[in-house]
Design a protein around this motif. Structure first.
Motif, PDB file in Angstrom:
ATOM      1  N   ALA A  74      28.194  17.268  49.679  1.00  0.00           N
ATOM      2  CA  ALA A  74      28.718  16.034  50.047  1.00  0.00           C
ATOM      3  C   ALA A  74      27.677  15.471  51.257  1.00  0.00           C
ATOM      4  O   ALA A  74      27.468  14.115  51.141  1.00  0.00           O
ATOM      5  CB  ALA A  74      30.075  16.152  50.985  1.00  0.00           C
ATOM      6  N   ARG A  78      25.366  11.926  50.887  1.00  0.00           N
ATOM      7  CA  ARG A  78      25.494  10.973  51.982  1.00  0.00           C
ATOM      8  C   ARG A  78      24.043  10.425  52.327  1.00  0.00           C
ATOM      9  O   ARG A  78      23.548   9.638  52.484  1.00  0.00           O
ATOM     10  CB  ARG A  78      26.077  11.233  53.380  1.00  0.00           C
ATOM     11  CG  ARG A  78      27.746  11.157  52.987  1.00  0.00           C
ATOM     12  CD  ARG A  78      28.299  11.697  54.348  1.00  0.00           C
ATOM     13  NE  ARG A  78      29.684  11.785  54.123  1.00  0.00           N
ATOM     14  CZ  ARG A  78      30.670  10.776  54.699  1.00  0.00           C
ATOM     15  NH1 ARG A  78      30.121   9.897  54.971  1.00  0.00           N
ATOM     16  NH2 ARG A  78      31.943  11.222  54.224  1.00  0.00           N
ATOM     17  N   SER A 100      27.771  13.190  58.456  1.00  0.00           N
ATOM     18  CA  SER A 100      28.899  14.088  57.982  1.00  0.00           C
ATOM     19  C   SER A 100      29.992  14.077  58.654  1.00  0.00           C
ATOM     20  O   SER A 100      30.077  14.436  59.869  1.00  0.00           O
ATOM     21  CB  SER A 100      28.275  15.566  57.727  1.00  0.00           C
ATOM     22  OG  SER A 100      29.399  16.164  57.315  1.00  0.00           O
TER      23      SER A 100
END
Length: 154
Positions: A74, A78, A100
């Motif tokens: 993830a 990003r 994050s």
């Protein structure tokens, strides 16, 4: 008669010089390259930000591999979305930040002024990321493909 011809030539010459100087004193800035879709069909196949296609097209981005490998999937997504946004939409020198919500990693991507290599639009850019208190910076350049994706130069 010779005097009349000479005067006409001087006036015409002065008009040409004034016209050239008027072009030199324009105050408009140089327009940056446009990074919109090349054709209608390219916009239909352009890889949208946030998809796994960005991971593929950006080839993992410009962060050093040892730093990028410590990010979660993830967080890498990003980071790559920020690279894509900086390359595709952000004026030169402005930053695209990402963070994050869980892992604590964050970063900033800054793209330079667009330039052209052959028929491709390209940009140099930097990506600084903070991972567990350590700042790591990647520098590189990428060129825009006909399908709207960006490929870092190696």
């Amino acid at each position: 008669m010779a005097y009349l011809v000479m005067s006409s030539a001087k006036i015409a010459g002065a008009a040409v010089v004034l016209a050239m100087l008027a072009g030199c004193t324009k105050t408009s800035a140089i327009a940056p390259l446009s990074f919109g879709p090349v054709t209608e069909s390219a916009s239909a196949t352009a890889k949208p930000a946030g998809s796994d296609a960005i991971l593929e097209a950006l080839n993992g981005g410009i962060l050093p591999q040892d730093a990028a490998s410590t990010l979660s999937r993830a967080e890498r997504l990003r980071a790559l979305e920020a690279e894509y946004q900086a390359l595709e939409k952000t004026p030169g020198g402005q930053s695209v930040a990402w963070a994050s919500p869980v892992g604590g990693a964050s970063g900033e991507v800054k793209a330079g002024t667009p330039y052209q290599v052959g028929q491709q639009n390209c940009r140099q850019y930097t990506h600084s990321v903070q991972i567990k208190g350590t700042v790591v910076t990647g520098r590189g350049a990428a060129c825009r493909n006909a399908d709207g994706s960006w490929t870092p130069l190696s």
